[in-house]
Design a protein around this motif. Sequence first.
Motif, PDB file in Angstrom:
ATOM      1  N   ASN A   1      -7.583   6.222  -6.582  1.00  0.00           N
ATOM      2  CA  ASN A   1      -7.119   4.867  -6.287  1.00  0.00           C
ATOM      3  C   ASN A   1      -6.567   4.773  -4.860  1.00  0.00           C
ATOM      4  O   ASN A   1      -6.792   3.781  -4.162  1.00  0.00           O
ATOM      5  CB  ASN A   1      -6.057   4.432  -7.298  1.00  0.00           C
TER       6      ASN A   1
ATOM      7  N   MET B   1      -7.875   2.229  -2.105  1.00  0.00           N
ATOM      8  CA  MET B   1      -7.003   1.296  -1.375  1.00  0.00           C
ATOM      9  C   MET B   1      -7.062   1.568   0.124  1.00  0.00           C
ATOM     10  O   MET B   1      -7.010   0.640   0.929  1.00  0.00           O
ATOM     11  CB  MET B   1      -5.561   1.404  -1.881  1.00  0.00           C
TER      12      MET B   1
ATOM     13  N   PHE C   1       0.842  -1.200   0.000  1.00  0.00           N
ATOM     14  CA  PHE C   1       0.000   0.000   0.000  1.00  0.00           C
ATOM     15  C   PHE C   1       0.876   1.247   0.000  1.00  0.00           C
ATOM     16  O   PHE C   1       0.704   2.152  -0.820  1.00  0.00           O
ATOM     17  CB  PHE C   1      -0.917  -0.008   1.227  1.00  0.00           C
TER      18      PHE C   1
ATOM     19  N   LYS D   1     -10.134  -0.011   1.593  1.00  0.00           N
ATOM     20  CA  LYS D   1      -9.928  -1.449   1.725  1.00  0.00           C
ATOM     21  C   LYS D   1      -9.022  -1.769   2.909  1.00  0.00           C
ATOM     22  O   LYS D   1      -9.193  -2.775   3.574  1.00  0.00           O
ATOM     23  CB  LYS D   1      -9.319  -2.026   0.443  1.00  0.00           C
TER      24      LYS D   1
END
Length: 161
Positions: A117, A121, A71, A124
Amino acid sequence: MPPTFNLPFVLSVAGAFLTSAVVAITYVWPAISAMPYYEALRLLAAFHAFRFLGMNFMVAGFVSPKLSSDFASKIGWGDLIAAVLALLSMAALSWRWPIAIPLVWIFNVWGTLDLLNAYYMGVKLGDPGQFGAGIYIPALYVPLLLVSHVLIFMILLKPGP
């Protein structure tokens, strides 16, 4: 509500978006839209030249050791690419290179998608506490950047010079 839902963080980000949009509409857009085309784009691109700050997600101690290195790497490198594209756009606009406007489009599309994005991410990931000292980036800096991307799109969609 999912157990990882962090209402204070979500409200903080929402507040930053709202405030950024109000300030942009009230103060920034009137000034920017009155500027010459290339100068307005160059000024807004300059704000994005600081996107190298996303590289801090890869600095040990800046973020929680629990933060996924995958990440952090995607965030850091995506932001660095956006910063380089912003700097190239500024140069191209300053020197009126024939590729200036296409380069600004590339920078703006890349930069916008990169930020969206990163938020995806981050959602998530689930725990904004893992951002450590970097919490200010998604909570304050990213909303400012996304609003400025919208302003760049608005200028690009106006008739050019």
